[in-house]
Design an enzyme around this catalytic site. Sequence first.
Site, PDB file in Angstrom:
ATOM      1  CD  GLN A 131      -2.990  -1.157   2.389  1.00  0.00           C
ATOM      2  OE1 GLN A 131      -3.159  -1.821   2.824  1.00  0.00           O
ATOM      3  NE2 GLN A 131      -3.440   0.089   2.730  1.00  0.00           N
ATOM      4  NE  ARG A 168     -13.831   0.609   3.021  1.00  0.00           N
ATOM      5  CZ  ARG A 168     -14.518  -0.019   2.023  1.00  0.00           C
ATOM      6  NH1 ARG A 168     -14.187  -1.293   1.855  1.00  0.00           N
ATOM      7  NH2 ARG A 168     -14.566   0.747   1.152  1.00  0.00           N
ATOM      8  CB  CYS A 169     -10.675   3.014  10.287  1.00  0.00           C
ATOM      9  SG  CYS A 169      -9.665   1.977  11.332  1.00  0.00           S
ATOM     10  CD  GLU A 180      -9.513   4.531   5.487  1.00  0.00           C
ATOM     11  OE1 GLU A 180      -9.248   5.496   6.254  1.00  0.00           O
ATOM     12  OE2 GLU A 180      -8.523   3.701   5.449  1.00  0.00           O
TER      13      GLU A 180
END
Lengths: 288, 806
Positions: free
Chosen positions: B237, B384-385, B760
């Site tokens: 990522q 996902r945050c 997110e």
Amino acid sequence: MIPGEFTYHRPSSVAEAVAILASHGDEARPLSGGHSLIPMMKLRMAAPEHLVDLGGIADLKGIAEDGDTITVGAMTTQHELIGSDLLGARLPIIRETSLLIADPQIRYLGTLGGNVANGDPGNDMPALMQCLNAAYVLTGPDGAREVAAREFYEAAYFTALAPDEILTAVKIPVPPTGHGYAYEKLKRKVGDYATAAAAVVLTLSGGSVSTCSVALTNVADTPLYAEEAGSILTGSTLDADTVKRAVAAAEAITDPASDGRGPAEYRIKMAGIMLERALARAADRARG
Amino acid sequence: MNDMTPTREQREAALEGMGCKRKRVEDIRFTQGKGQYVDDLKLPGMVFGDFVRSPYAHAKVTKIDATEALKLPGVIAVLTAEDLKGVNLAWMPTLAGDVQMVLADGKVLYQNQEVAFVVAENRYIADDAIQLVEVEYEELPVLVDPFQSMAPDAPVLRPDLEGKMEGAHGPRKHHNHIFTWEVGDKDETSKAFAEADVTVKELISYHRTHPSPLETCQCVASMDKVKGELTVWGTFQAPHVIRTVASLLSTIPEHKIHVIAPDIGGGFGNKVGAYPGYICSIVASIVTGVPVKWVEDRMENLSTTSFARDYHMTTEIAAKSDGTVTGLKVHVLADHGGFDACADPSKWPAGFFNIVTGSYDFPAAHLEVDGVYTNKAPGGVAYRCSFRVTEAAYCIERGMDILAQKLGMDPADLRMKNFIKPEQFPYQSALGWEYDSGDYHTAMQKAMDTIGYRELRAEQKAKQEAFKRGETREIMGIGVSFFTEIVGAGPSKNCDILGVAMFDSAEIRVHPTGSVISRMGTKSQGQGHETTWAQIIATEIGIPAADIMVEEGNTDTAPYGLGTYGSRSTPVAGAAIALAARKIRNKAQMIAAHMLEVSEYDLEWDVDGFQVKGNPQARKAMKEIAWAAYHAPPPGMEPGLEAVSYYDPPNMTYPFGAYFCVMDIDVDTGVAKTRRFYALDDCGTRINPMIIEGQVHGGLTEAFAIAMGQEIRYDETGNVMGASFMDFFIPTAVETPHWETDYTVTPSPHHPIGAKGVGESPNVGGVPAFSNAVNDAFQFLGSTHIQMPHDAWRIWQAARDLGAHG
Ligand SMILES: Cc1cc2nc3c(=O)[nH]c(=O)nc-3n(C[C@H](O)[C@H](O)[C@H](O)COP(=O)(O)OP(=O)(O)OC[C@H]3O[C@@H](n4cnc5c(N)ncnc54)[C@H](O)[C@@H]3O)c2cc1C
């Protein structure tokens, strides 16, 4: 997630398959749809040296009716069970149950024979076959024998099947027209094995139960034929009190493991709830 | 104007710029199975690496014997910690300032920890060889419960830290203690509690889960010994960060390391960190001189590479009797596993958890986080945050519901009463953040009106009465959640990773014929950057998005960036893109002025070119200007038309939203059915509404999974339970509820295009909405708080404990 090494065989007759099995003993395993066996091999929980693929044996396919018995070939897929008009008319509980197994992709490959021969208490067909009082046809080097589904299962993955035998067909007595049936399965999601499930087939006459058989899935190390629950219900009007006693009798024979589906106490209760709900739906259907 | 000339609207539509529901360009290859992932890579002579892993959660490793494995034909090497010590790589630094074993160095700290790395000609041989490596273990007492970590007699997990009472984030209180992080004014907060009319206190736990991208972590490392160059393809990522880390660890100069992240099948925070698999593959390639591929399987991914959450939050709120909140006190016990490998900005041991005051105007707040070691896998990534933001949102949103219950107030009304007011922005929170913009009341009101909130409450009341009368076995819950996120890490004054400031970058080149290639420091893992980045550029420089190619993930060609996670791409790289595009537009303006023989100040921008003010017929389209930039630039001007921008954001962005969940629960089985789920998001300027909707759907599905059962569980001996997709809950389309999405738009005042980020939000706001719905359903039976995850058996147990089974 990588299986060990094995030799692949693809015989074209039952006799040939049995001969291969017989010559390799415990090192060989039949392969049907592969949707139980191959995952186990990838986890190296099974490491057969010889795989005997039954997919090339035409005799093992098909569904036929003979009087009051329907015979289903072992290699009949779950998808084919769902699509069969004959089963839909005479044994609709098979379609109802099959639709609750895994997902369409798996059902295209997974077979009835593999499902009942596997001996995994999580499989749905074994309890159903016990409920229907089906018999399995086992063919070995000395010919064929029949074993009742209710006698077949000994422990998880231990069955009456000998290493050199193949389960070739399942013979199912057809319940009378107008019978009530239901398969209730509690699961966490599509593709999951049952937290608990119950199969019920019953007949009513004049508002009371004339026959009733009950079996449970995945709440012990084998499928459970709940004989006592069935007999408690027989003769009753399915009044709340009798149902409660039957449910208690069914719960009493369960012995589930605690796992991701829930602790044993929960799964025992769910067996009872599934039975209660299956009874209600089966009775509704029998009443028409 | 003849009728062949496109209208302004037609020209605008042709751009497919910002605001357009442009179809995702990457889907053409993804939906045809033509994506190119790491595992698709096949290089001549490539071999495979795989791990021998520990069956024990805590044990001494007394012996590793690879003799039999090495005898197996096709086995090339078996690496152990002893081998890695030769190159000083038996341990590696973590992003959180700790160190982590690459291969077991004398002991193991969690089940499935990497013990030895087998290199073989193919995967089958590697797996066979694993079974032949003999490892002797001596079991040690296992520590699973973080609440026991700091017991006086707790086993020592990290002998390497023995006696070291100063960690990367200050003093350590105990041999299993990692850090204490304190924010806020303790005295002010105590005073607020002393003077409060009402206080509530609850231990709110957010269980351990895992990002579980469909593509697991993997890489191919290839050392060219002749050139002295290392190429690593991987599921990264943040490819540039990996390059810097690889250079620092390997001492190969950074310009001789090429890191390439090809298509990535989901990341969700799982692919930010550096894992033993990467290090071992690189070392193995250096040793063998051939490319080495390493691909995790599902169980390895779920049980070792980067869990998320595992926060145990003791939450206290003080309020006046009318519901006005006056103070917030939170203590977090954070379970970090065997090593502190959280992927947070370096100075933030608990991420941005101090956003825990949420959307409410708390005059005083105090927060303390204690990180501890246990015999579990390391990680603590932002699944996902933004960093620890979903934990914070869950904490405050459950807390507000618990307060509402104590006050006998409606939870939506309580929130309305305490929202930060529009005129308070920019708003200084009691825990140190400056919220950029928001209009919470409007969003909440719109959500309540749309879903028919009051009617739902009336229906719920009627159902509760019916339940009490024994007419139904079903109860109804309404989950309210209003979240404020903090995303876009981040300003260099706040954030760095290993000393590198968390800026991001974009480079745009306009070719002579007017098409464009652009490259960014971010890396899409499914977010659709190839589509949306082109839309920003299209609007900014008037070239159709279809003529703009977006390329990410190759550190040789892309400008340095910190990568994609924490919803930072749009707030940071999105800004860099707009600014780089504006540099191009500025130069284009000068070229157009020269072409039209006017002063550049006489020109105005119009959709896709410059026109003379008051004389729109005299115009030059961007395509013509591009040609001129290469063909006949104004005298004295450098030819060409390209720009680079590095953007250091002045502040974070603060997306927000109002989510409502309506749930029906069968108390006899514990099965919960989501009847409705409504999500209103405000992410500022909306670049591509369709992609936003897709992101919201995906994020809500993950939120649903987490809240309703997705868990990494350990038994008391440290066995990781259910680390496969049989048990780890990934909902299918059948279980997934229908999503109703909506929006308001409150642009970020400091962002060049006003965008805030959205990827997110649905996870952050979704989890409390689901959990509040379950909790809300049981309130009338006397419950205050039921811990997540809310899988059927736990709901059933809660129902039983509340007497709902009679
Ligand atoms: C994700 C997933 C979910 C699933 N969910 C369910 C579910 O909910 N309910 C359910 O019932 N099943 C489920 N299954 C199992 C699936 O139905 C299998 O296909 C089935 O259990 C086995 O059938 P098979 O034909 O695939 O057998 P195989 O996997 O080929 O064989 C299974 C075992 O039986 C033996 N065997 C196979 N055929 C014969 C034969 N004719 N004679 C003797 N021995 C034989 C094999 O040697 C092997 O030991 C699931 C499978 C998967 C992968």
